[in-house]
Design a protein around this motif. Structure first.
Motif, PDB file in Angstrom:
ATOM      1  N   GLU A 251      -8.495   4.346 -11.969  1.00 29.33           N
ATOM      2  CA  GLU A 251      -8.029   3.139 -12.655  1.00 29.33           C
ATOM      3  C   GLU A 251      -7.895   1.949 -11.704  1.00 29.33           C
ATOM      4  O   GLU A 251      -6.800   1.402 -11.517  1.00 29.33           O
ATOM      5  N   PRO A 252      -8.982   1.483 -11.095  1.00 29.99           N
ATOM      6  CA  PRO A 252      -8.868   0.394 -10.121  1.00 29.99           C
ATOM      7  C   PRO A 252      -8.374  -0.917 -10.734  1.00 29.99           C
ATOM      8  O   PRO A 252      -7.654  -1.674 -10.077  1.00 29.99           O
TER       9      PRO A 252
ATOM     10  N   ASP B 206       0.815  -1.210   0.000  1.00 31.54           N
ATOM     11  CA  ASP B 206       0.000   0.000   0.000  1.00 31.54           C
ATOM     12  C   ASP B 206       0.848   1.259   0.000  1.00 31.54           C
ATOM     13  O   ASP B 206       0.565   2.217  -0.734  1.00 31.54           O
TER      14      ASP B 206
ATOM     15  N   ARG C   6      -0.630  -4.076  -8.236  1.00 35.21           N
ATOM     16  CA  ARG C   6      -0.516  -4.555  -6.865  1.00 35.21           C
ATOM     17  C   ARG C   6      -0.197  -6.050  -6.828  1.00 35.21           C
ATOM     18  O   ARG C   6       0.611  -6.510  -6.020  1.00 35.21           O
TER      19      ARG C   6
ATOM     20  N   ILE D 142      -5.288   6.707  -9.072  1.00 34.16           N
ATOM     21  CA  ILE D 142      -5.654   5.571  -8.223  1.00 34.16           C
ATOM     22  C   ILE D 142      -7.167   5.424  -8.153  1.00 34.16           C
ATOM     23  O   ILE D 142      -7.701   4.306  -8.212  1.00 34.16           O
ATOM     24  N   GLU D 143      -7.859   6.527  -8.066  1.00 35.94           N
ATOM     25  CA  GLU D 143      -9.322   6.488  -7.995  1.00 35.94           C
ATOM     26  C   GLU D 143      -9.941   6.103  -9.339  1.00 35.94           C
ATOM     27  O   GLU D 143     -10.941   5.387  -9.384  1.00 35.94           O
TER      28      GLU D 143
ATOM     29  N   LEU E 146      -4.630  -0.734 -11.249  1.00 35.80           N
ATOM     30  CA  LEU E 146      -3.982  -0.810  -9.936  1.00 35.80           C
ATOM     31  C   LEU E 146      -3.993  -2.230  -9.380  1.00 35.80           C
ATOM     32  O   LEU E 146      -3.027  -2.669  -8.758  1.00 35.80           O
ATOM     33  N   ALA E 147      -5.069  -2.969  -9.622  1.00 39.09           N
ATOM     34  CA  ALA E 147      -5.155  -4.345  -9.135  1.00 39.09           C
ATOM     35  C   ALA E 147      -4.056  -5.208  -9.749  1.00 39.09           C
ATOM     36  O   ALA E 147      -3.418  -6.009  -9.050  1.00 39.09           O
TER      37      ALA E 147
END
Length: 263
Positions: free
Chosen positions: A164-165, A149, A172, A161-162, A168-169
């Motif tokens: 393009e979830p 994180d 991560r 970040i808000e 980001l997944a």
């Protein structure tokens, strides 16, 4: 399909849409990423270049030999991979750790490269006070998950970040599954690498790309790096650390415009 230089060592991919006579472009990933970080850019790059991307040692599907690693090893891995594939001369684009590697390549092996892109990087990144505790944390059980994180928050701006979830997944997931020992050993390579003197010897055409909102390798550091290299060009994007993803179109265009100037 991914290929390796030898069983269990450096894993690489080649995209050769441009054909077997196109010039080469080598792409080198950031710390905690793998070849997939270049997915937003590789299709456009491959229309004009034979694109070679690889998982840095200790990352992705490449082997994670016992560390700590050194910048000399990271530089040597690129030259060894080029030799393995019979690539006499290439263009190079590296981001963060990949950019640090690129500084060393441009300084030590100028005959092997035509043009070099150094993005979101510096000739000296961080300090012992940052890297040594992070390496220790990565080696703990569950250490990579615990680091995720905080690291991802520095890689991208809050709006990205808000927005393009899904992207980001995927990012991560790659970070969490990087081996702790591999990640830590590369932290130690970065910690111990001071290439400020070598950067000042570079004579190749160089493009330095920085992110306005980059907290890991700041725009100020990018301007400093460009100032070390005679004739270097500097481009600043409205992005954080992984500018090739956050501003993929602008990044891709900047790289292709720069590479396209070669004779």
């Amino acid at each position: 399909m991914p290929k390796s230089t030898e069983p269990g060592f450096i894993i690489y991919r080649v995209d050769a849409t441009a054909g077997e006579r196109a010039p080469w472009l080598v792409l080198s990933n950031s710390l905690g990423a793998d070849v997939s970080m270049w997915s937003p850019n590789v299709e456009a790059f491959a229309k004009q270049y034979r694109v070679l991307r690889y998982d840095t040692r200790g990352h992705g599907h490449s082997d994670a030999p016992q560390g700590p690693y050194t910048i000399d090893q990271l530089i040597g891995d690129v030259i060894g991979l080029m030799d393995h594939l019979g690539i006499e001369r290439a263009n190079y684009c590296g981001l963060s750790m990949g950019g640090l590697t690129g500084i060393g390549l441009a300084a030590r092996h100028p005959q092997r490269f035509a043009r070099v892109v150094l993005s979101n990087t510096a000739a000296l990144i961080g300090s012992d006070a940052m890297w040594t505790p992070r390496a220790a944390k990565a080696r703990e059980p569950g250490g990579m998950a615990a680091l995720t994180d905080a690291v991802i928050a520095r890689w991208f701006t809050a709006p990205f970040i808000e927005r393009e979830p899904l992207a980001l997944a995927n990012i991560r997931d790659v970070f969490r599954h990087t081996t702790g020992d591999g990640y830590a050993s590369n932290c130690e390579a970065i910690r111990d690498a001071d290439l400020r003197g070598e950067a000042k010897t570079i004579k190749l055409p160089v493009l330095v790309i920085a992110g306005t909102h980059d907290l890991s390798t700041t725009a100020e550091q990018g301007r400093e790096l460009a100032g070390y290299i005679e004739g270097a060009r500097y481009v600043e994007l409205d992005a954080a650390h992984l500018s090739n993803i956050e501003k993929r179109d602008d990044y891709t265009r900047a790289v292709l415009d720069f590479l396209g100037e070669q004779a």
